[in-house]
Design a protein around this motif. Structure first.
Motif, short mmCIF file in Angstrom:
data_model
loop_
_atom_site.label_atom_id
_atom_site.label_comp_id
_atom_site.label_asym_id
_atom_site.label_seq_id
_atom_site.Cartn_x
_atom_site.Cartn_y
_atom_site.Cartn_z
N THR A 1 0.35 -1.32 0.05
CA THR A 1 -0.62 0.02 -0.21
C THR A 1 1.24 0.80 -0.11
N ALA B 1 -6.49 0.04 2.16
CA ALA B 1 -6.06 0.91 1.71
C ALA B 1 -6.98 2.10 0.42
N ALA C 1 -7.71 0.18 -5.38
CA ALA C 1 -7.61 -0.97 -4.63
C ALA C 1 -8.64 -2.53 -5.28
#
Length: 108
Positions: free
Chosen positions: A4, A29, A37
């Protein structure tokens, strides 16, 4: 996690779509870092519906039984002439308990 943070940093260069197998990491994320994401994993088809200019696989292939199949699948959304950046652990003779602990299938 590291994926991330790296995805956020790469966003300085353009749009980043992060693919992650873990649903909790995907939600974190999205919520905390405002990242695009998506949940998915190789060797299955990636949840990407657009062509990409750059594809990165940072410490991914060593975790997958069918690494060549996974690589073929990962390349599907790559635009013709696109760039691929791959990192993997090197040198089979360096295999150690650490590789076992982090579920590596091989070193290259």
């Amino acid at each position: 996690g590291n994926c991330t943070v790296l995805s956020r940093e790469l966003g300085r260069f353009g749009h980043v779509t992060m693919i992650e197998p873990d649903a909790e990491t995907v939600e974190l994320a999205r919520r905390e870092l405002d990242l695009d994401a998506r949940q998915g994993s190789l060797p299955g088809p990636l949840p990407i519906d657009h062509a990409v200019d750059v594809l990165t696989l940072f410490d991914v292939l060593e975790h997958i039984d069918d690494d060549l199949g996974a690589l073929r699948g990962a390349l599907v959304p790559l635009r013709s002439g696109g760039l691929v950046v791959i990192t993997v652990p090197a040198l089979a003779w360096l295999w150690s308990a650490h590789d076992v602990a982090v579920h590596h299938k091989r070193r290259y």
